[in-house]
Design a protein around this motif. Structure first.
Motif, PDB file in Angstrom:
ATOM      1  N   VAL A  13       0.849  -1.192   0.000  1.00 35.35           N
ATOM      2  CA  VAL A  13       0.000   0.000   0.000  1.00 35.35           C
ATOM      3  C   VAL A  13       0.882   1.238   0.000  1.00 35.35           C
ATOM      4  O   VAL A  13       2.116   1.138   0.123  1.00 35.35           O
ATOM      5  CB  VAL A  13      -0.950   0.015   1.220  1.00 35.35           C
ATOM      6  CG1 VAL A  13      -1.855  -1.209   1.226  1.00 35.35           C
ATOM      7  CG2 VAL A  13      -0.175   0.131   2.524  1.00 35.35           C
ATOM      8  N   HIS A  14       0.252   2.387  -0.115  1.00 33.02           N
ATOM      9  CA  HIS A  14       0.979   3.653  -0.030  1.00 33.02           C
ATOM     10  C   HIS A  14       0.657   4.344   1.278  1.00 33.02           C
ATOM     11  O   HIS A  14      -0.417   4.134   1.869  1.00 33.02           O
ATOM     12  CB  HIS A  14       0.640   4.556  -1.211  1.00 33.02           C
ATOM     13  CG  HIS A  14       1.260   4.086  -2.479  1.00 33.02           C
ATOM     14  ND1 HIS A  14       0.605   3.239  -3.356  1.00 33.02           N
ATOM     15  CD2 HIS A  14       2.483   4.317  -3.030  1.00 33.02           C
ATOM     16  CE1 HIS A  14       1.389   2.981  -4.383  1.00 33.02           C
ATOM     17  NE2 HIS A  14       2.530   3.610  -4.212  1.00 33.02           N
ATOM     18  N   GLU A  15       1.571   5.161   1.708  1.00 33.23           N
ATOM     19  CA  GLU A  15       1.374   5.902   2.953  1.00 33.23           C
ATOM     20  C   GLU A  15       0.023   6.596   2.941  1.00 33.23           C
ATOM     21  O   GLU A  15      -0.374   7.185   1.920  1.00 33.23           O
ATOM     22  CB  GLU A  15       2.474   6.958   3.130  1.00 33.23           C
ATOM     23  CG  GLU A  15       3.713   6.429   3.799  1.00 33.23           C
ATOM     24  CD  GLU A  15       4.667   7.546   4.215  1.00 33.23           C
ATOM     25  OE1 GLU A  15       4.880   8.462   3.410  1.00 33.23           O
ATOM     26  OE2 GLU A  15       5.172   7.492   5.345  1.00 33.23           O
ATOM     27  N   GLY A  16      -0.654   6.542   4.065  1.00 35.91           N
ATOM     28  CA  GLY A  16      -1.960   7.179   4.184  1.00 35.91           C
ATOM     29  C   GLY A  16      -3.121   6.238   3.931  1.00 35.91           C
ATOM     30  O   GLY A  16      -4.253   6.531   4.337  1.00 35.91           O
ATOM     31  N   ASP A  17      -2.843   5.102   3.291  1.00 41.45           N
ATOM     32  CA  ASP A  17      -3.917   4.136   3.041  1.00 41.45           C
ATOM     33  C   ASP A  17      -4.349   3.478   4.345  1.00 41.45           C
ATOM     34  O   ASP A  17      -3.609   3.466   5.336  1.00 41.45           O
ATOM     35  CB  ASP A  17      -3.448   3.045   2.079  1.00 41.45           C
ATOM     36  CG  ASP A  17      -3.282   3.559   0.658  1.00 41.45           C
ATOM     37  OD1 ASP A  17      -2.712   2.816  -0.173  1.00 41.45           O
ATOM     38  OD2 ASP A  17      -3.721   4.697   0.378  1.00 41.45           O
ATOM     39  N   THR A  18      -5.549   2.905   4.316  1.00 42.38           N
ATOM     40  CA  THR A  18      -6.041   2.086   5.425  1.00 42.38           C
ATOM     41  C   THR A  18      -6.007   0.628   4.999  1.00 42.38           C
ATOM     42  O   THR A  18      -6.376   0.304   3.855  1.00 42.38           O
ATOM     43  CB  THR A  18      -7.473   2.502   5.798  1.00 42.38           C
ATOM     44  OG1 THR A  18      -7.446   3.814   6.354  1.00 42.38           O
ATOM     45  CG2 THR A  18      -8.064   1.545   6.843  1.00 42.38           C
ATOM     46  N   VAL A  19      -5.550  -0.244   5.878  1.00 43.72           N
ATOM     47  CA  VAL A  19      -5.485  -1.669   5.555  1.00 43.72           C
ATOM     48  C   VAL A  19      -6.253  -2.485   6.587  1.00 43.72           C
ATOM     49  O   VAL A  19      -6.363  -2.092   7.750  1.00 43.72           O
ATOM     50  CB  VAL A  19      -4.033  -2.185   5.476  1.00 43.72           C
ATOM     51  CG1 VAL A  19      -3.272  -1.474   4.378  1.00 43.72           C
ATOM     52  CG2 VAL A  19      -3.322  -2.044   6.800  1.00 43.72           C
ATOM     53  N   THR A  81       5.360   4.333   6.664  1.00 41.24           N
ATOM     54  CA  THR A  81       6.386   3.365   6.235  1.00 41.24           C
ATOM     55  C   THR A  81       6.841   2.499   7.415  1.00 41.24           C
ATOM     56  O   THR A  81       7.212   1.347   7.237  1.00 41.24           O
ATOM     57  CB  THR A  81       7.591   4.074   5.609  1.00 41.24           C
ATOM     58  OG1 THR A  81       8.094   5.046   6.520  1.00 41.24           O
ATOM     59  CG2 THR A  81       7.194   4.758   4.289  1.00 41.24           C
ATOM     60  N   GLY A  82       6.778   3.047   8.602  1.00 41.80           N
ATOM     61  CA  GLY A  82       7.160   2.287   9.795  1.00 41.80           C
ATOM     62  C   GLY A  82       6.206   1.166  10.129  1.00 41.80           C
ATOM     63  O   GLY A  82       6.505   0.332  10.996  1.00 41.80           O
ATOM     64  N   ASP A  83       5.065   1.121   9.465  1.00 42.41           N
ATOM     65  CA  ASP A  83       4.129   0.009   9.678  1.00 42.41           C
ATOM     66  C   ASP A  83       4.530  -1.218   8.860  1.00 42.41           C
ATOM     67  O   ASP A  83       3.948  -2.290   9.037  1.00 42.41           O
ATOM     68  CB  ASP A  83       2.700   0.426   9.285  1.00 42.41           C
ATOM     69  CG  ASP A  83       2.144   1.515  10.174  1.00 42.41           C
ATOM     70  OD1 ASP A  83       1.376   2.368   9.659  1.00 42.41           O
ATOM     71  OD2 ASP A  83       2.479   1.544  11.384  1.00 42.41           O
ATOM     72  N   SER A  84       5.490  -1.063   7.985  1.00 41.68           N
ATOM     73  CA  SER A  84       5.950  -2.205   7.173  1.00 41.68           C
ATOM     74  C   SER A  84       6.504  -3.286   8.087  1.00 41.68           C
ATOM     75  O   SER A  84       7.420  -3.045   8.884  1.00 41.68           O
ATOM     76  CB  SER A  84       7.028  -1.755   6.186  1.00 41.68           C
ATOM     77  OG  SER A  84       6.503  -0.853   5.248  1.00 41.68           O
TER      78      SER A  84
END
Lengths: 109, 114
Positions: A13-19, A81-84
């Motif tokens: 995903v891209h930054e700002g997206d919700t997953v 990005t730190g959620d990767s």
């Protein structure tokens, strides 16, 4: 046989997206369901869920359990990005933990 | 939660040798476990480390291959014996402070066997 199945296996995903990450299970003697974040080697604890319908929340992360339909979801809003990481779901059966295969989340800038 | 220190952090070992991994907890814990995570796989429980008695091994794991010591409630070791490349994995020490508490992990040992 006890099973814990996570989906998707990977997600970009891209930054700002919700997953939304999914964990379904078929086990005997369910006690609790846990979510972990694994960035390098050590999984770090996120949530422990024992009751249906009660959302647990920590910052941008939240999780809920459905014991009737036998699944849980982990939501991450406004991803960074730190959620990767690899997100692991584990189900406690008696005193044993059965882990799912994990979902590898990649957050692109 | 308990602070769990595991060492070594990583090692590269020759086939046929043995490696002992140490796990130190900053408080007394009843339940201590050793997990393995092979490349691209999820976590698999090797054994429960019992204080003062022999460890309880899961199916597929035996004491001769993975001897475990637990001399007290804050320390345990796992030895990977007579290593082969198939033993290349991350090995994780973990603890629970109570039956209703989550599992917490040490920082892990990344083992590569050449």
């Amino acid at each position: 046989e006890d099973k814990v199945v996570q989906s998707p296996l990977s997600l970009v995903v891209h930054e700002g997206d919700t997953v939304t990450l999914n964990c379904s299970y078929e086990v005997t003697n369910f006690r609790s369901l846990l979510w972990y974040k694994q960035e390098k080697k050590a999984p770090t604890f996120l949530f422990m869920l024992t009751s249906s319908g009660i959302e647990k929340k920590s910052g941008r992360l939240s999780s809920i359990l459905d014991k009737k339909e036998l699944f849980s979801i982990l939501n991450i809003t406004a991803t960074q990005t730190g959620d990767s990481a690899v997100y692991l779901c584990a189900v406690e059966i008696n005193n044993d933990m059965r882990f799912g295969a994990g979902t590898r989340l990649t957050v692109k800038p | 939660s308990a602070v769990i220190s595991q060492k070594p952090s990583r090692d590269i070992c020759q086939r046929g040798t043995s490696l002992t991994i140490q796990c130190q907890v900053d408080s007394q814990v009843t339940m201590m476990f050793w997990y393995r995570q092979q490349p691209g796989q999820s976590l698999t429980l090797i054994a429960t480390a019992n204080q003062g008695s022999e460890a309880t091994y899961e199916s597929g794991f035996v004491i001769d291959k993975f001897p475990i010591s637990r001399p007290n409630l804050t320390f345990s070791t796992l030895t990977v014996s007579n290593m082969s490349p198939e033993d290349s994995s991350i090995y994780l020490c973990s603890v629970r402070t109570g039956y209703n508490s989550p599992l917490h992990f040490g920082n892990g040992t990344r083992l590569t066997v050449t």
